[in-house]
Scaffold this active site. Structure first.
Site, PDB file in Angstrom:
ATOM      1  N   TYR A   1     -16.661  19.497  12.375  1.00  0.00           N
ATOM      2  CA  TYR A   1     -17.491  19.450  11.156  1.00  0.00           C
ATOM      3  C   TYR A   1     -18.649  20.453  11.215  1.00  0.00           C
ATOM      4  CZ  TYR A   1     -15.264  14.798  11.262  1.00  0.00           C
ATOM      5  OH  TYR A   1     -14.383  13.767  11.365  1.00  0.00           O
TER       6      TYR A   1
ATOM      7  N   TYR B   1     -13.272   6.206   3.752  1.00  0.00           N
ATOM      8  CA  TYR B   1     -12.945   7.241   4.741  1.00  0.00           C
ATOM      9  C   TYR B   1     -12.076   6.580   5.808  1.00  0.00           C
ATOM     10  CZ  TYR B   1     -13.208  10.298   8.756  1.00  0.00           C
ATOM     11  OH  TYR B   1     -12.858  11.092   9.823  1.00  0.00           O
TER      12      TYR B   1
ATOM     13  N   ASP C   1      -8.901  -1.514   7.557  1.00  0.00           N
ATOM     14  CA  ASP C   1      -9.275  -0.515   8.551  1.00  0.00           C
ATOM     15  C   ASP C   1     -10.605  -0.959   9.155  1.00  0.00           C
ATOM     16  OD1 ASP C   1     -10.279   1.608   9.935  1.00  0.00           O
ATOM     17  OD2 ASP C   1      -9.855   3.116   8.405  1.00  0.00           O
TER      18      ASP C   1
ATOM     19  N   LYS D   1     -12.451   2.886  18.017  1.00  0.00           N
ATOM     20  CA  LYS D   1     -13.869   3.104  18.333  1.00  0.00           C
ATOM     21  C   LYS D   1     -14.385   2.184  19.444  1.00  0.00           C
ATOM     22  CE  LYS D   1     -15.517   5.395  14.144  1.00  0.00           C
ATOM     23  NZ  LYS D   1     -15.846   6.739  14.612  1.00  0.00           N
TER      24      LYS D   1
HETATM   25  C1  LIG Z   1     -13.087   3.494   9.067  1.00  0.00           C
HETATM   26  C2  LIG Z   1     -12.568   4.599   9.918  1.00  0.00           C
HETATM   27  N1  LIG Z   1     -11.233   4.755  10.048  1.00  0.00           N
HETATM   28  C3  LIG Z   1     -10.708   5.718  10.824  1.00  0.00           C
HETATM   29  C4  LIG Z   1     -11.515   6.590  11.515  1.00  0.00           C
HETATM   30  C5  LIG Z   1     -10.912   7.663  12.369  1.00  0.00           C
HETATM   31  O1  LIG Z   1     -11.072   7.372  13.703  1.00  0.00           O
HETATM   32  P1  LIG Z   1     -10.957   8.536  14.802  1.00  0.00           P
HETATM   33  O2  LIG Z   1     -12.141   9.411  14.621  1.00  0.00           O
HETATM   34  O3  LIG Z   1     -10.934   7.808  16.095  1.00  0.00           O
HETATM   35  O4  LIG Z   1      -9.675   9.252  14.540  1.00  0.00           O
HETATM   36  C6  LIG Z   1     -12.905   6.467  11.401  1.00  0.00           C
HETATM   37  C7  LIG Z   1     -13.797   7.388  12.113  1.00  0.00           C
HETATM   38  O5  LIG Z   1     -14.966   7.500  11.860  1.00  0.00           O
HETATM   39  C8  LIG Z   1     -13.438   5.446  10.584  1.00  0.00           C
HETATM   40  O6  LIG Z   1     -14.764   5.273  10.435  1.00  0.00           O
END
Ligand SMILES: Cc1ncc(COP(=O)(O)O)c(C=O)c1O
Length: 421
Positions: A12, A140, A242, A271
């Site tokens: 980014y 996101y 998610d 995470k």
């Molecule tokens: C809600 C959500 N889903 C998926 C992801 C993607 O995860 P990664 O960065 O481990 O690929 C993120 C990353 O910030 C996220 O906040």
């Protein structure tokens, strides 16, 4: 001519103009130690995953003990205790009904697994048309192409790719104090309309429960999820939560789904799963979803298998992380963080500040524009705090082990920035 262009390509970042990144030489607890001798308090847990702080003796021990046995074996045909035990533990702690766990290596890939699982669920049942997804505006879900396709394509960071990704449906994001709010009602109205016109093409609905992260740092009422669950049941749509960002306490409950008492059909964790030690994701499914893949027909098998899935050291650390979370009663620590964040941030006003939001271990200042945050990182760094705004949002999502004193230093920087602007 020597080639002075950087070899390391940063995320980014405009590589032509980006400021030199901070060079970390050591990390311990909530501190990042830089090569110039500075120690920074990490206010954002390395993108929200380092919940126990850095270099934690319990997690270190779990990693080294497993490393002494073996680091990793392929999961095609081979299993091991760390993966088996972690699957059991995740089934135990997640909402009732999520009984099966598929491991992968990052949040984005966990999302890909969920989308693919939902589509194949329908294919295995002879329904070929159901292949699209509904997502929320402001959402996101990651940086891989499937995950990008369900992230907001108008306002999100991947809007450049609009038109190049799988076409999906979007409905207005919920907002407000309760499911009766005009924003929730409008979102549910759009969802009902979409489901009634297009359910035959919709495989699933994906959303970040209660807290939309990188797409807007916004909270919405948990009761909205009950309504979405009801609609998904009515129109036979797979509901995917998610919880990559919200999982493991971030919104104040172990999982955001718990705030609503809703079990999704599929749920993604990553995470904080390994406390920031290793890339690992878990995509959990209900028996209904899993059973659609059970057949004498080999072609019904779930055709996915990342090389590093179920990495043994990652799973061993995740197990130790869950144990630590429960043993040290982290939900209490998170409640204490929430109290301090409310005290320090709610009520702050400023000409460029549009909104202030706090829930769980998340504190957010929304500014009028990203321009209002130009220079913030250097400003925070000179005050020995590590913060990295996203677009127009300055937020803290600290490690849960942060001391009250350090947390107040982080929030002081946020407040000072508002007055300085
Ligand atoms: C809600 C959500 N889903 C998926 C992801 C993607 O995860 P990664 O960065 O481990 O690929 C993120 C990353 O910030 C996220 O906040």
């Amino acid at each position: 001519m020597p080639d002075n262009t950087p070899k390391l390509w940063l995320p980014y970042a405009q590589m032509k103009t980006v400021s030199p990144p901070c060079h970390v030489v050591k990390a311990k607890g909530t501190r990042l130690y830089l090569d110039d001798g500075t120690a920074l308090i990490d206010g954002i847990s390395s993108w929200w995953c380092v919940i126990h702080g850095y270099n934690h003796p319990v997690l270190n021990r779990a990693a080294t003990e497993q490393l002494a046995r073996f680091a990793h074996v392929m999961m095609g045909g081979l299993v091991h205790d760390p993966a088996l035990c972690l699957a059991d533990e995740l089934v135990r702690i997640t909402p009732d009904g999520l009984n099966h766990v598929f491991f992968a290596d990052s949040g984005s890939v966990g999302v890909e697994v969920a989308l693919k699982m939902a589509i194949q669920f329908w294919r295995n049942r002879g329904v070929k048309e159901k292949s699209r997804f509904v997502a929320l505006r402001g959402g996101y879900h990651g940086d891989t192409t499937g995950a990008m396709s369900v992230s907001d394509d108008d306002e999100g960071m991947h809007r450049l790719f609009k038109g190049t990704l799988l076409p999906q449906y979007f409905v207005a994001a919920p907002d407000g104090e309760s499911a009766e709010s005009p924003e929730c009602q409008e979102s549910l109205r759009q969802l009902t309309e979409l489901f009634s016109s297009s359910a035959s093409q919709i495989a699933g609905m994906i959303l970040e429960p209660v807290f939309q992260g990188a797409g807007g740092f916004r909270f919405y009422p948990p009761e909205y999820l009950l309504q979405v669950r009801r609609l998904c049941d009515e129109y036979d749509i797979i509901l995917v939560f998610d919880e990559v960002a919200t999982g493991f306490g971030r919104t104040g409950a172990m999982f955001a789904a718990d705030l609503a008492g809703v079990t999704p059909d599929i749920m993604i964790l990553s995470k904080a799963l390994t406390g920031g030690y290793f890339g690992l994701s878990a995509t959990l499914a209900t028996s209904r979803v899993f059973d659609a893949f059970m057949s004498n027909e080999p072609g019904y098998a779930f055709m996915h298998g990342p090389t590093y899935m179920g990495h043994a050291v990652a799973c061993a650390v995740a197990l130790a992380s869950i144990k630590l979370f429960e043993r040290e009663n982290y939900l209490e620590k998170i409640a204490a963080i929430e109290r301090v964040l409310k005290e320090e941030l709610i009520g702050v006003t400023g000409s460029s500040l549009r909104d202030v939001r706090v829930q769980g271990a998340i504190g957010v200042f929304e500014f009028n524009s990203a321009a209002n945050l130009k220079g913030l990182q250097d400003f925070a760094r000179t005050r020995e705090v590590w913060l990295r705004p996203v677009d127009k949002w300055l937020y803290t999502m600290p490690p849960y082990v942060i001391t009250e004193e350090d947390l107040r230093k982080v929030t002081a920087v946020m407040r000072e920035w508002v007055s300085y602007r």
